[in-house]
Design a protein around this motif. Structure first.
Motif, PDB file in Angstrom:
ATOM      1  N   ARG A   9       0.725  -1.225   0.159  1.00  0.00           N
ATOM      2  CA  ARG A   9      -0.077   0.395  -0.215  1.00  0.00           C
ATOM      3  C   ARG A   9       0.609   1.474   0.221  1.00  0.00           C
ATOM      4  O   ARG A   9       1.016   2.701  -0.515  1.00  0.00           O
ATOM      5  N   TYR A  33      -5.257  -2.875 -15.964  1.00  0.00           N
ATOM      6  CA  TYR A  33      -4.902  -1.668 -15.765  1.00  0.00           C
ATOM      7  C   TYR A  33      -4.358  -1.121 -15.569  1.00  0.00           C
ATOM      8  O   TYR A  33      -4.888  -0.852 -13.787  1.00  0.00           O
ATOM      9  N   TYR A  35      -3.445   2.649 -13.850  1.00  0.00           N
ATOM     10  CA  TYR A  35      -3.105   4.703 -13.259  1.00  0.00           C
ATOM     11  C   TYR A  35      -2.091   5.073 -12.690  1.00  0.00           C
ATOM     12  O   TYR A  35      -2.158   4.681 -11.347  1.00  0.00           O
ATOM     13  N   GLN A  37      -1.723   8.589 -10.198  1.00  0.00           N
ATOM     14  CA  GLN A  37      -2.194   9.531  -9.758  1.00  0.00           C
ATOM     15  C   GLN A  37      -1.328  10.970  -8.932  1.00  0.00           C
ATOM     16  O   GLN A  37      -1.415  10.429  -7.868  1.00  0.00           O
ATOM     17  N   GLY A  42      -6.539  13.733 -11.297  1.00  0.00           N
ATOM     18  CA  GLY A  42      -6.919  12.921 -12.049  1.00  0.00           C
ATOM     19  C   GLY A  42      -6.591  11.854 -12.110  1.00  0.00           C
ATOM     20  O   GLY A  42      -5.190  11.767 -12.309  1.00  0.00           O
ATOM     21  N   LEU A  43      -7.213  10.775 -12.386  1.00  0.00           N
ATOM     22  CA  LEU A  43      -6.227   9.394 -12.820  1.00  0.00           C
ATOM     23  C   LEU A  43      -6.073   9.596 -14.488  1.00  0.00           C
ATOM     24  O   LEU A  43      -6.362   9.556 -15.543  1.00  0.00           O
ATOM     25  N   LYS A  44      -4.392   8.819 -14.896  1.00  0.00           N
ATOM     26  CA  LYS A  44      -4.042   8.907 -15.680  1.00  0.00           C
ATOM     27  C   LYS A  44      -3.344   7.593 -16.644  1.00  0.00           C
ATOM     28  O   LYS A  44      -2.985   6.620 -15.667  1.00  0.00           O
ATOM     29  N   PHE A  45      -4.087   7.234 -17.627  1.00  0.00           N
ATOM     30  CA  PHE A  45      -4.201   6.504 -17.524  1.00  0.00           C
ATOM     31  C   PHE A  45      -1.910   5.236 -18.246  1.00  0.00           C
ATOM     32  O   PHE A  45      -1.280   6.351 -18.715  1.00  0.00           O
ATOM     33  N   PHE A  91      -2.578   3.263  -9.378  1.00  0.00           N
ATOM     34  CA  PHE A  91      -3.585   2.248  -9.092  1.00  0.00           C
ATOM     35  C   PHE A  91      -3.873   0.954 -10.585  1.00  0.00           C
ATOM     36  O   PHE A  91      -3.800   1.446 -11.878  1.00  0.00           O
ATOM     37  N   PHE A 105     -12.603  -2.195 -11.826  1.00  0.00           N
ATOM     38  CA  PHE A 105     -12.848  -1.909 -10.859  1.00  0.00           C
ATOM     39  C   PHE A 105     -11.168  -1.834  -9.977  1.00  0.00           C
ATOM     40  O   PHE A 105     -10.569  -2.397 -10.681  1.00  0.00           O
ATOM     41  N   PHE A 106     -11.234  -0.616  -9.246  1.00  0.00           N
ATOM     42  CA  PHE A 106     -10.281  -0.253  -8.169  1.00  0.00           C
ATOM     43  C   PHE A 106      -9.629  -1.006  -7.779  1.00  0.00           C
ATOM     44  O   PHE A 106     -10.434  -0.904  -6.340  1.00  0.00           O
ATOM     45  N   GLY A 107      -8.500  -1.411  -7.045  1.00  0.00           N
ATOM     46  CA  GLY A 107      -7.887  -1.569  -6.162  1.00  0.00           C
ATOM     47  C   GLY A 107      -7.931  -0.462  -5.128  1.00  0.00           C
ATOM     48  O   GLY A 107      -7.415   0.892  -5.289  1.00  0.00           O
ATOM     49  N   PRO A 108      -6.749  -0.261  -3.959  1.00  0.00           N
ATOM     50  CA  PRO A 108      -6.782   0.718  -3.024  1.00  0.00           C
ATOM     51  C   PRO A 108      -5.812   1.805  -3.447  1.00  0.00           C
ATOM     52  O   PRO A 108      -5.300   2.447  -2.352  1.00  0.00           O
ATOM     53  N   ARG A 111       0.819   3.863  -2.877  1.00  0.00           N
ATOM     54  CA  ARG A 111       1.732   5.033  -3.002  1.00  0.00           C
ATOM     55  C   ARG A 111       3.346   5.040  -2.932  1.00  0.00           C
ATOM     56  O   ARG A 111       3.804   4.572  -1.249  1.00  0.00           O
TER      57      ARG A 111
END
Lengths: 115, 112
Positions: A9, A33, A35, A37, A42-45, A91, A105-108, A111
């Motif tokens: 995490r 996928y 991403y 952040q 926002g999230l960048k692919f 993510f 569906f995203f994971g936590p 960081r």
């Protein structure tokens, strides 16, 4: 049943070290996928993978970054020779192939802090 | 370049008020998702819309997909402090494309 799992995490690395981020998709999902952040953005692919295949890596930096999704085991996002600018939340999301829906569906998240 | 803009960027309101946030694209998209993200967590999927003009309701949240399939809105009625978070829209511009394009989000704060 657990959702998308990511570990670690939190990850702290010094400049020049390697960072390995892991993602286990939801059961039954074969699409992954990644991403990135930055704070208050926002999230960048970055990259889209299926088992043993990279489908779209148009968002991946050309150097130092790589991703894989082997036949067995989690998907791995690898960052070599990290720099401070790599500090961000990463993510992973997973989906089944579902035509136009393609709900992810995203994971936590992981960081990453580069000192 | 396919752009996705969300507005407003920040919104701070009192508990009980209504609000609307917007998601606009420069191009037609095939589907759109709305997500809510809390600090330190991943985005949680709220809804998917695929049909132009579609309206979906989720308790106090109403989602609308524009007729031209280039915009969407999220309306929250009688906001509560638990609605606080970052609201993100994400679209697929091409039915064959796997990746989602995300807006930068609307940060909502609901004060008790």
């Amino acid at each position: 049943n657990a959702g998308v799992m990511q570990n670690p995490r939190h990850l702290v690395r010094r400049r020049g070290q390697e960072a390995r981020l892991r993602c286990s998709p939801m059961k039954g999902h074969s699409h992954v996928y990644w991403y990135r952040q930055l704070p208050e953005e926002g999230l960048k692919f970055m990259v889209y993978l299926q088992k043993e295949n990279i489908i779209d890596e148009s968002g991946m930096p050309k150097e130092r970054f790589s991703a894989e999704f082997p036949k067995e085991g989690p998907s791995i996002l690898r960052i070599q020779q990290v720099v401070r600018g790599d500090s961000a939340a990463y993510f992973c999301a997973s989906s089944t192939y579902s035509g136009t829906l393609r709900e992810q569906f995203f994971g936590p998240g992981t960081r990453l802090t580069v000192l | 370049t396919q752009l996705l803009e969300q507005s407003p960027q920040f919104l701070s309101i009192q508990e009980g008020e209504n609000l609307t946030v917007y998601c606009n694209s420069s191009s037609v998209f095939s589907s759109l998702q709305w997500y809510r993200q809390e600090p330190g967590e991943g985005p949680v999927l709220l809804v998917t819309v695929v049909t132009g003009g579609e309206v979906k309701k989720l308790k106090r949240l109403t989602f609308q997909f524009g007729d031209a399939r280039k915009d969407s809105s999220l309306h929250i009625t009688a906001a509560q402090p638990g609605d606080t978070g970052l609201y993100l829209c994400a679209v697929h511009f091409d039915t064959n494309a796997g990746k989602s394009t995300f807006g930068d989000g609307t940060t909502l704060t609901v004060k008790p």
